[in-house]
Design a protein around this motif. Structure first.
Motif, short mmCIF file in Angstrom:
data_model
loop_
_atom_site.label_atom_id
_atom_site.label_comp_id
_atom_site.label_asym_id
_atom_site.label_seq_id
_atom_site.Cartn_x
_atom_site.Cartn_y
_atom_site.Cartn_z
N VAL A 1 0.90 -1.33 0.07
CA VAL A 1 0.01 -0.10 -0.06
C VAL A 1 0.83 1.21 0.06
N SER A 2 0.58 2.12 -0.89
CA SER A 2 1.37 3.43 -0.91
C SER A 2 0.84 4.44 0.00
N GLN A 3 -0.59 4.39 0.24
CA GLN A 3 -1.03 5.44 1.00
C GLN A 3 -2.36 5.07 1.73
N SER A 4 -2.16 5.13 2.98
CA SER A 4 -3.64 4.96 3.77
C SER A 4 -4.17 6.15 4.09
N VAL A 5 -5.58 6.64 4.01
CA VAL A 5 -6.10 7.82 4.52
C VAL A 5 -7.28 7.41 5.40
N TYR A 6 -7.03 7.97 6.55
CA TYR A 6 -8.07 7.76 7.78
C TYR A 6 -9.00 8.99 7.91
N ASN A 7 -10.41 8.80 8.05
CA ASN A 7 -11.32 9.64 8.15
C ASN A 7 -11.97 9.28 9.68
N PHE A 8 -11.80 10.13 10.34
CA PHE A 8 -12.35 10.04 11.76
C PHE A 8 -13.42 11.08 12.01
N THR A 9 -14.46 10.68 12.73
CA THR A 9 -15.72 11.47 12.87
C THR A 9 -16.28 11.11 14.34
N ALA A 10 -16.55 11.94 15.07
CA ALA A 10 -17.25 11.95 16.47
C ALA A 10 -18.46 12.66 16.64
N ASN A 11 -19.46 11.99 17.58
CA ASN A 11 -20.63 12.73 17.79
C ASN A 11 -20.92 12.66 19.29
N ASP A 12 -21.67 13.35 19.75
CA ASP A 12 -22.32 13.10 21.13
C ASP A 12 -24.02 12.99 21.26
N SER A 13 -24.13 12.82 22.45
CA SER A 13 -25.63 12.46 22.77
C SER A 13 -26.20 13.82 22.42
N PHE B 1 -4.64 7.75 19.14
CA PHE B 1 -3.05 7.29 18.72
C PHE B 1 -3.15 5.93 18.04
N LEU B 2 -2.40 5.83 16.79
CA LEU B 2 -2.41 4.92 15.94
C LEU B 2 -0.93 4.26 15.88
N GLN B 3 -0.73 3.04 15.82
CA GLN B 3 0.59 2.42 15.60
C GLN B 3 0.50 1.03 14.98
N ALA B 4 1.44 0.73 14.34
CA ALA B 4 1.31 -1.11 13.67
C ALA B 4 1.77 -1.81 14.83
N HIS B 5 1.38 -3.01 14.38
CA HIS B 5 1.49 -4.42 15.14
C HIS B 5 1.19 -4.33 16.68
N SER C 1 -3.05 10.89 7.02
CA SER C 1 -2.72 10.05 5.78
C SER C 1 -1.30 9.43 6.14
N VAL C 2 -1.09 8.07 6.05
CA VAL C 2 -0.24 7.46 6.34
C VAL C 2 0.52 7.11 5.23
N GLN C 3 1.74 7.49 4.77
CA GLN C 3 2.54 6.94 3.85
C GLN C 3 3.24 5.80 4.01
N TYR C 4 3.06 4.63 2.81
CA TYR C 4 3.78 3.61 3.02
C TYR C 4 3.63 2.76 4.19
N PRO C 5 2.31 2.45 4.64
CA PRO C 5 2.42 1.79 5.87
C PRO C 5 2.49 0.21 5.76
N VAL C 6 3.18 -0.21 7.06
CA VAL C 6 3.62 -1.54 6.78
C VAL C 6 2.45 -2.47 6.94
N ALA C 7 2.59 -3.64 6.14
CA ALA C 7 1.32 -4.46 6.00
C ALA C 7 1.13 -5.27 7.27
N GLY C 8 -0.17 -5.48 7.44
CA GLY C 8 -0.51 -6.33 8.83
C GLY C 8 -1.20 -5.56 9.61
N ASP C 9 -1.45 -5.98 11.18
CA ASP C 9 -2.33 -5.58 12.05
C ASP C 9 -1.87 -3.90 12.49
N TRP C 10 -2.71 -3.19 12.50
CA TRP C 10 -2.54 -1.79 13.11
C TRP C 10 -3.63 -1.62 14.39
#
Length: 817
Positions: free
Chosen positions: A75-87, A98-102, A140-149
């Motif tokens: 994968v050359s690029q992974s784009v994460y889209n986060f949204t949150a809402n309240d009651s 916080f996001l991390q591989a493995h 945007s995460v460039q060139y992420p490592v394959a597997g569990d994140w």
């Protein structure tokens, strides 16, 4: 790009590979290695959506919510889209991600310090902040490592206020995540080949950039990329204008520390370029060859994998080929100068050979290099440790393989002239939720002969081995140093929280130096005896210091262990005392919360004196269980009579039931109705406390019901007596002070309690409630009131009815026979 594959050569050489190595190529945990003749991987966009999940305010790591992503290969690029809402009706709150591989991220958002020696910040971590107002936050995460994140999320607004459920709106926040993966399409899968005596050259034409991937089997200690016959048609006199980037498990990333770079134009040998890399075992590796813009380059490439069959044994090199016709159409290749330099390691002379485009598609064989000497130098002594599991999550250890007699060696002798490898493997998900501890020590039985000291340097690395440099430093992993200069320095421990899965290396290298000097000398012996212990447990060896407890939690289907600290201590192991509560304050809180229940003693004595025995028993029950519940619920000075949950139920139950029996006693009801309401109240309160003991309604419903019964009874008495009931004196001296005390206690309990002033305010609540009962308890009943009903006059019997009843008596005589 056109594709033409020599199928017979591919299958034949692949069979030879399996036969020589002796076993099939092992599989990678993140992608199944399969050798295919397809040279291109399809390009595409993949999406992953995680539904909304509730996130919580952060007070310790137990409050985080864990999200899991699975990253596909190349994968050359992974784009994460986060949204949150309240009651509905709640203000937006701050959410941190916080996001991390493995493995799970190791974080300290409250700024607490980590325990000494803890190895954190091992891999790159991404941090995102957003508001729960449905406005998206992109990462945007460039060139992420394959597997569990893994991602952890929480609300970054920890309120110190204690709110009563039901009085304030219950606000909840949900977080949703969407991720889009862009896969690189022009990735050529290299088919490995092996030959016993000859190597295979690859003829290629590259313009701008080209990606390759190949699989590295176990026991591989080096990857060599040979570039030869490198020619730029536009500038034949220039050096080879090729940049080589190399990375394991992911496409090369210019900003990543685990990406290796090499510029062939810096080498002085014209069209030759050789670069060596240390690979990761049993993993896909990615190679990128790039040229300057609009500068096509024609070259010959060979990729060699050197590996050890056994410790100190022979080695082989695996070669990969891609024909020239597979990389460029014939019409684009005919214009190139097809003069290639063919060289061997047996001679320093270089010879040039002109090859036509048609001949360039064939395989060129060259004499192989002599690798036995290199293997003897680089195939270090290796010990693959054996895993031993115990009961419980994350509890296991690694040890040396047993001897022939089944015993496990206590000491390990390592060579003084070459490094020694200890390897062990951690499984994904099941092994990452605890803390891995690596302990190293020099044997206490070593005799230095008073000539020199011995030092052992260890490099702890994940994925690839690393040899300590001349100064004993480790450039990528973590350094462990032990020596014989003092008893303190003979041993060292390295805790690794939430360790990443995969193959771990502990590379050990001893060296000797003069006493009280830094000069390195030759060691007197050939071996050095060491002790090591590699184990895993929850938290820090299953403990969290004096002021903390170790727990295991499940979030998002993943289990992890963490410390929950008391008395103001913070940090990963509850070792940060910067905000710790002093001992005198802890003792004061315990005394206030327990001894404040003694205010119930006057109410108990008065109830017994006024002959309200059932009420007095309830007050005794309330005083005892409130005292022991708070004694067990403290952070430092703790005494538990029984389970905390049992005492908590009894505390809430008796407190609410005390209000019920007091109001029923004030109602002045007949004895039959009085007993009925006591039993009904006991059952209703027990049901409510078991259903939701901390809710508002469990207190409001019994109190309001008893108040309505009391008010109805008072109204009935007023009508019967044609006057005020109870007396004005009771209204002024008892009812009014009691109501004011109860109202003051309820207001403090509901609106002013915080985590800091809890033991002050809650003690006031105990005192005001007990004094309110003392004031509200009605006067003693008179004798006729104690009897449940008025005594009825007994009507005398009539004279006829009063006649005595005479029973006829017959004498009994035995029968005459």
């Amino acid at each position: 790009m056109c594709t033409r594959v020599r199928a017979s050569w591919g299958y034949l050489l692949l069979l030879l590979l399996v036969w020589v190595v002796g076993h099939p190529v092992a599989s990678s945990p993140t992608s199944q290695p399969h050798y295919t003749s397809n040279n291109e991987v399809s390009e595409g966009t993949l999406r992953e959506i995680l539904a909304g999940r509730q996130v919580y305010s952060y007070r310790s790591y137990k409050d985080v919510q864990i999200f899991h992503f699975s990253i596909p290969p190349h994968v050359s690029q992974s784009v994460y889209n986060f949204t949150a809402n309240d009651s509905m009706g709640c203000e937006p709150r701050n959410i941190t991600i916080f996001l991390q591989a493995h493995s799970y991220p190791v974080i300290n958002p409250d700024g607490a310090t980590y325990p000494p020696g803890l190895w954190v910040n091992r891999s790159r971590m991404y941090e995102v902040h957003l508001r729960s107002d449905l406005k998206p936050a992109l990462l945007s995460v460039q060139y992420p490592v394959a597997g569990d994140w893994f991602m952890v999320a929480f609300i970054d607004e920890a309120s110190n206020r204690i709110t009563q459920a039901g009085l304030f709106p219950s606000c909840h926040s949900w977080l949703q995540a969407k991720v889009t993966h862009q896969q690189q399409g022009d990735v050529t899968t290299v088919v490995p080949e092996i030959h016993s005596h000859q190597e295979i050259q690859l003829f290629q034409n590259i313009e701008n950039s080209q990606y390759y991937r190949f699989y590295v089997p176990s026991s591989t200690w080096m990857v060599m990329v040979n570039i030869s016959n490198c020619l730029a048609p536009e500038d034949k006199n220039a050096s080879c204008p090729i940049n080589i980037t190399f990375r394991a498990r992911a496409l090369p990333d210019p900003e990543s520390t685990d990406t290796m770079f090499h510029n062939c134009s810096d080498e002085e040998v014209g069209n030759l370029c050789t670069v060596e890399f240390i690979p990761e075992e049993e993993a896909w590796h990615y190679l990128q060859l790039s040229t300057p813009p609009d500068t096509p380059v024609q070259l010959s490439m060979a990729v060699k994998l050197y590996f050890c069959d056994e410790v100190g044994g022979s080695s082989y090199h695996l070669l990969s080929k891609v024909n020239l016709g597979q990389l460029c159409p014939e019409e684009t290749c005919v214009n190139f100068d097809t003069t290639f330099t063919i060289f061997t390691n047996d001679s320093e002379e270089l010879s040039k050979t002109t090859v036509s485009p048609e001949e360039a598609e064939s395989i060129v064989f060259l004499p192989t290099t002599k690798t036995k000497q290199l293997a003897a130098k680089n195939c270090w002594t290796r010990h693959n440790l054996v895993k031993k599991t115990f009961g419980g999550n994350f509890v296991f250890e690694y040890d040396l393989p047993p001897n022939e007699n089944g015993s496990v060696p206590l000491l390990l002798d390592i060579n003084n002239t070459s490094p020694t490898l200890l390897t062990f493997n951690l499984e994904s998900v099941t092994d990452i939720g605890g803390t891995l501890v690596i302990e190293l020590a020099i044997s206490p039985f070593i005799n230095n002969n008073n000539t020199h000291n011995i030092s052992v340097t260890g490099c702890v690395t994940l994925g690839r081995r690393e040899e300590p440099d001349e100064n004993g430093e480790c450039s990528h992993g973590h350094q462990l140093i032990v020596n014989t200069s003092s008893p303190v320095t003979r041993g060292i421990s390295l805790p690794i929280p939430f360790p990443e899965p995969g193959l771990w290396y502990l590379t050990l290298k001893p060296w000797c130096y003069l006493l009280n000097a830094s000069e390195i000398v030759e060691c007197s012996g050939q071996d050095t005896s060491i002790l090591f212990h590699i184990s895993s447990a929850s938290c820090l060896d299953g403990k969290c210091g004096t002021y903390g407890s170790c727990y295991q939690y499940i979030s998002g289907g993943f289990i992890f262990s963490t410390c929950v600290c008391d008395a103001g201590y913070r940090g990963w192991g509850c070792t940060d005392n910067s905000q710790a509560t002093p001992n005198w304050e802890l003792l004061l809180s315990t005394l206030l919360l327990t001894l404040s229940n003694l205010f119930f003693l006057p109410a108990i004595i008065l109830a017994l004196k006024r002959r309200y025995f059932a009420e007095g028993l309830v007050y005794v029950f309330t005083m005892v269980f409130s005292t022991f519940y708070h004694a067990c619920d403290q952070e430092a000075y703790v005494f538990c009579l029984m389970r905390l949950s049992v005492m908590q139920f009894c505390d809430f139950y008796s407190a609410i039931f005390s209000f019920w029996v007091t109001l029923i006693a004030m109602a002045d009801l007949p004895h039959s109705l009085y007993s009925l309401l006591h039993v009904a109240g006991a059952m209703i309160v027990a049901l409510g406390v078991e259903y939701d003991r901390t809710g508002l309604w469990v207190f409001v419903v019994p109190s309001v019901s008893a108040f309505l019964v009391m008010a109805s009874s008072w109204i009935w008495h007023c009508k019967q007596q044609q006057g005020c009931f109870p007396t004005k004196q009771y209204w002024l001296t008892s009812l009014l002070p009691g109501v004011l005390l109860a109202a003051s206690g309820l207001i403090c309990y509901a609106f002013f309690e915080t985590h800091d002033n809890y033991y002050y305010v809650h003690s006031v609540w105990h005192a005001t409630m007990a004094l309110a009962i003392l004031c509200l308890l009605p006067p003693r009943r008179e004798k006729e009131e104690v009897c449940d009903e008025e005594e009825e006059d007994v009507e005398p019997l009539s004279e006829c009815e009063a006649q005595p009843i005479m029973a006829e008596v017959h004498s009994y005589s035995p029968a005459v026979s």
